[in-house]
Design a protein around this motif. Structure first.
Motif, PDB file in Angstrom:
ATOM      1  N   SER A   1       0.632   4.335  -2.752  1.00  0.00           N
ATOM      2  CA  SER A   1       0.484   5.724  -2.321  1.00  0.00           C
ATOM      3  C   SER A   1       1.603   6.603  -2.871  1.00  0.00           C
ATOM      4  CB  SER A   1       0.475   5.805  -0.796  1.00  0.00           C
ATOM      5  OG  SER A   1      -0.679   5.209  -0.282  1.00  0.00           O
TER       6      SER A   1
ATOM      7  N   SER B   1       0.941   8.742   2.951  1.00  0.00           N
ATOM      8  CA  SER B   1      -0.482   8.652   3.262  1.00  0.00           C
ATOM      9  C   SER B   1      -1.012   7.240   3.042  1.00  0.00           C
ATOM     10  CB  SER B   1      -1.275   9.618   2.386  1.00  0.00           C
ATOM     11  OG  SER B   1      -0.882  10.934   2.653  1.00  0.00           O
TER      12      SER B   1
ATOM     13  N   HIS C   1      -3.265   4.293   1.684  1.00  0.00           N
ATOM     14  CA  HIS C   1      -3.864   4.107   0.364  1.00  0.00           C
ATOM     15  C   HIS C   1      -5.381   4.219   0.489  1.00  0.00           C
ATOM     16  CE1 HIS C   1      -4.004   2.972  -3.754  1.00  0.00           C
ATOM     17  NE2 HIS C   1      -4.655   1.852  -3.528  1.00  0.00           N
ATOM     18  N   THR C   2      -6.001   4.960  -0.408  1.00  0.00           N
ATOM     19  CA  THR C   2      -7.429   5.251  -0.287  1.00  0.00           C
ATOM     20  C   THR C   2      -8.312   4.040  -0.576  1.00  0.00           C
ATOM     21  OG1 THR C   2      -7.431   6.031  -2.574  1.00  0.00           O
ATOM     22  CG2 THR C   2      -7.150   7.678  -0.842  1.00  0.00           C
ATOM     23  N   HIS C   3      -7.850   3.123  -1.425  1.00  0.00           N
ATOM     24  CA  HIS C   3      -8.694   1.997  -1.816  1.00  0.00           C
ATOM     25  C   HIS C   3      -8.439   0.734  -0.993  1.00  0.00           C
ATOM     26  CE1 HIS C   3     -10.223   4.368  -5.048  1.00  0.00           C
ATOM     27  NE2 HIS C   3      -9.023   4.523  -5.584  1.00  0.00           N
TER      28      HIS C   3
ATOM     29  N   THR D   1       0.824  -1.208   0.000  1.00  0.00           N
ATOM     30  CA  THR D   1       0.000   0.000   0.000  1.00  0.00           C
ATOM     31  C   THR D   1       0.861   1.262   0.000  1.00  0.00           C
ATOM     32  OG1 THR D   1      -0.191  -0.161   2.407  1.00  0.00           O
ATOM     33  CG2 THR D   1      -1.989  -1.079   1.094  1.00  0.00           C
TER      34      THR D   1
ATOM     35  N   GLN E   1       1.595  10.627  -2.933  1.00  0.00           N
ATOM     36  CA  GLN E   1       1.132  10.893  -1.574  1.00  0.00           C
ATOM     37  C   GLN E   1       2.241  10.751  -0.537  1.00  0.00           C
ATOM     38  OE1 GLN E   1      -2.032  11.936  -0.963  1.00  0.00           O
ATOM     39  NE2 GLN E   1      -2.262  11.947  -3.176  1.00  0.00           N
TER      40      GLN E   1
ATOM     41  N   ASN F   1      -4.013  -1.492   5.600  1.00  0.00           N
ATOM     42  CA  ASN F   1      -3.231  -0.297   5.313  1.00  0.00           C
ATOM     43  C   ASN F   1      -2.023  -0.197   6.235  1.00  0.00           C
ATOM     44  OD1 ASN F   1      -3.197   1.749   3.413  1.00  0.00           O
ATOM     45  ND2 ASN F   1      -5.262   2.411   3.938  1.00  0.00           N
TER      46      ASN F   1
ATOM     47  N   SER G   1      -8.511  -1.283   2.793  1.00  0.00           N
ATOM     48  CA  SER G   1      -9.246  -1.216   4.056  1.00  0.00           C
ATOM     49  C   SER G   1      -8.293  -0.806   5.174  1.00  0.00           C
ATOM     50  CB  SER G   1      -9.867  -2.575   4.367  1.00  0.00           C
ATOM     51  OG  SER G   1      -8.852  -3.510   4.660  1.00  0.00           O
TER      52      SER G   1
END
Length: 165
Positions: free
Chosen positions: A50, A78, A80-82, A46, A55, A88, A84
């Protein structure tokens, strides 16, 4: 159809494979960079996603040598937005840097000098690998920063004057 059309796409692919992902511009202002070193960085999946999405923040980062290993501290990547929350990563975790033993020993000797520190300068892609460029820097005083800014301004003005003629 023009000849050499395939070469442009190959050049574009090489440029994309060696692109800058994050840059620490403030480090070059606050430190005199004496030497640079390119290292690998140990990341989880992850974190890679990012960083490739841009990020990463290197601004407050620094490196230490602990137990014979280079470690990167205080660099924020940061989540990762996608992914869970369970899968992460911790944004500020300590990351291990990959360098040869000889390079680490050389850096340890240089860091023993007063006023020198290791700071991350940029994250970039080299092929499919994410690399970190470290700088061995000596902190600048306020008057040094002003002098460097003045020299930079003079160089900029002379370049502009030469381009007019």
């Amino acid at each position: 159809m023009a000849k050499g059309g395939g070469k442009k796409s190959a050049a574009a692919a090489r440029a994309a494979a060696n692109r800058l992902l994050a840059d620490n511009r403030l480090a070059r202002h606050q430190y005199d960079i004496l030497e640079t070193l390119e290292t690998g960085i140990e990341l989880v999946g992850t974190e890679v996603k990012s960083i490739r999405a841009g990020q990463a923040n290197l601004r407050d980062g620094f490196c230490l040598i602990r137990n014979g290993e280079l470690q990167l501290h205080n660099v924020h990547i940061s989540p990762h937005t996608h992914a869970s929350g369970y899968f992460n990563h911790d944004p500020l975790r300590v990351r291990r840097l990959l360098a040869h033993r000889r390079e680490i020993d050389k850096l340890r000797g240089q860091l023993d000098q007063k006023g020198l520190t290791l700071i991350p300068l940029n994250l970039h892609l080299q092929g499919s690998w994410i690399k970190l460029t470290l700088g061995l820097g000596k902190g600048r005083k306020l008057h040094d920063k002003r002098a460097a800014e003045k020299d930079k301004q003079i160089k900029k003005e002379t370049r502009a004057a030469l381009s007019r003629y």
